[in-house]
Scaffold this motif. Structure first.
Motif, PDB file in Angstrom:
ATOM      1  N   GLU A 184       8.153   0.663   0.904  1.00 26.55           N
ATOM      2  CA  GLU A 184       7.791   1.687   1.885  1.00 26.55           C
ATOM      3  C   GLU A 184       7.522   3.023   1.209  1.00 26.55           C
ATOM      4  N   TYR A 185       8.469   3.495   0.406  1.00 26.28           N
ATOM      5  CA  TYR A 185       8.314   4.823  -0.190  1.00 26.28           C
ATOM      6  C   TYR A 185       7.243   4.838  -1.268  1.00 26.28           C
ATOM      7  N   LYS A 229       4.430   3.256  -0.964  1.00 25.43           N
ATOM      8  CA  LYS A 229       3.197   3.471  -0.189  1.00 25.43           C
ATOM      9  C   LYS A 229       3.100   4.915   0.290  1.00 25.43           C
ATOM     10  N   ARG A 230       4.230   5.501   0.663  1.00 24.20           N
ATOM     11  CA  ARG A 230       4.214   6.896   1.114  1.00 24.20           C
ATOM     12  C   ARG A 230       3.768   7.834  -0.012  1.00 24.20           C
TER      13      ARG A 230
END
Length: 380
Positions: A159-160, A162-163
């Protein structure tokens, strides 16, 4: 067994601690990687200290036996326990004023293995590739191969990762993150968010690798089971929309003038495997690779530039493998960054660098020497 590795430290040759195994579901793959690196390190240039971490987290004295770290002919996966001393725990003090490694038995030091100059951490997944081991080594003041705490932690968390890519304007595919409380309190809302991605989707542990716990889901009826499969590896789950295109990988290696990209490679999966899962990667002979990938000169330049951009966006160091999709419309999407990719001679990362002109032993040596020359993370 202790006598095999507790050799006196040379006053000339740097001493390399090769650390492998670990508590994650990628324990066996880490062992395979370590076997290859142990075979490749030039023993005339370096003293080598192999250290294994068992699946329950014990740091152990292990035999310097690369041949026992391969996947068996029957598919039996290697395990640190098979080559570890049955008792005693290896400890590294979080004290930068000394780098001695000792063996403890019932709380008392029974052997001192000497100090190390650099650590080659060949661990994949949590408790090794995710910044935890890197933090220990930073506290101990011991140089090590690969990315630091931040890059390791962020790259491990899909997730992070991709962020960060989005923040740097780099292309990523559609996804939904499922945190533990979301799934436990309102699974219907989670299903509704996932349905907006369209099917099929890939349900993955957010912080795992080697395709562990991944399911390709074609309809909502199979979604809950896929989430629970992923949650066996990580309570946090990520769901990625299907991207139609070619799977392209590119290696990045730190150089004296900054990071360099290898020629890219392409992976294709044959037979009954719907995607590049664990069995396709390591057990079944169902993959085909093109090294280098069949790309136009323009595409080759684009993917190498994107690989370096992803490496720098994550603040990676040492090495990384960046995985892409080349979409049917010609666009690129970054799938993920691996800060400690598979590292056997037949793994994609060394294969790509061999095709670029860097042979496997040279690659190992280059990484060790770069780590020896690199200061503590707060000083660089």
């Amino acid at each position: 067994m202790t006598e095999q590795i507790a050799t006196p430290q040379s006053s000339v040759r740097p001493r390399v601690a090769v650390v492998f195994g670990g508590r994650s579901s990628e324990h066996a793959i880490s062992c395979v990687t370590a076997g290859s690196v142990l075979s490749a390190i030039d023993r005339e240039q370096y003293d080598v200290l192999p250290l294994g971490i068992t699946q329950d987290g014990r740091w152990a004295v292990v035999a310097d036996a690369a041949e026992r770290l391969a996947i068996g002919a029957s598919g039996k996966l290697p395990d640190v326990t098979d080559i570890a001393a049955p008792t005693g725990s290896v400890v590294l003090a979080a004290d930068p004023t000394q780098r001695d490694i000792a063996v403890l038995e019932t709380g008392a030091v029974t052997d001192v293995l000497g100090s190390v100059d650099v650590v080659f951490p060949l661990l994949h997944g949590p408790y090794g590739e995710d910044g935890t081991l890197q933090g220990l080594l930073e506290l101990a003041g011991v140089p090590y191969v690969g990315s630091g705490v931040l890059a390791s932690a962020v790259s491990m968390d899909k997730e992070y990762m991709k962020r960060v890519f989005v923040g740097f304007g780099l292309p990523v595919g559609p996804y939904v993150t499922i945190r533990p409380r979301d799934w436990e309190r309102d699974p219907a809302a989670v299903r509704a968010s996932v349905a907006e991605l369209g099917f099929p989707v890939f349900v993955k542990p957010a912080r795992a690798g080697s395709s562990m716990g991944i399911t390709k889901v074609h309809e909502m009826d199979a979604f809950d089971e896929a989430v629970e499969t992923a949650r066996k590896h990580d309570p946090k789950v990520i769901v990625e929309g299907m991207l139609r295109g070619r799977e392209i990988e590119c290696g990045v290696l730190d150089g004296p003038d900054g990071p360099e990209a290898s020629v890219p490679a392409e992976i294709r999966v044959r037979g009954d495997h719907e995607f590049y899962d664990f069995e396709a990667k390591y057990l079944d002979d169902v993959t085909e690779t093109d090294v280098p990938a069949d790309l136009t000169a323009e595409q080759m330049a684009e993917v190498r530039e994107l690989a370096v951009a992803a490496f720098e966006a994550m603040s990676c160091e040492g090495l990384a493998r960046v995985d892409f999709f080349l979409l049917e419309d010609g666009g690129w999407v970054i799938n993920e960054v691996n800060t400690m990719p598979g590292f056997t001679p037949v793994s994609m990362y060394p294969q790509m660098w061999k095709a670029t002109g860097v042979e496997y032993p040279q690659l190992v040596d280059r990484l060790i020497r770069a780590a020896l020359d690199r200061p503590n993370s707060l000083l660089r």
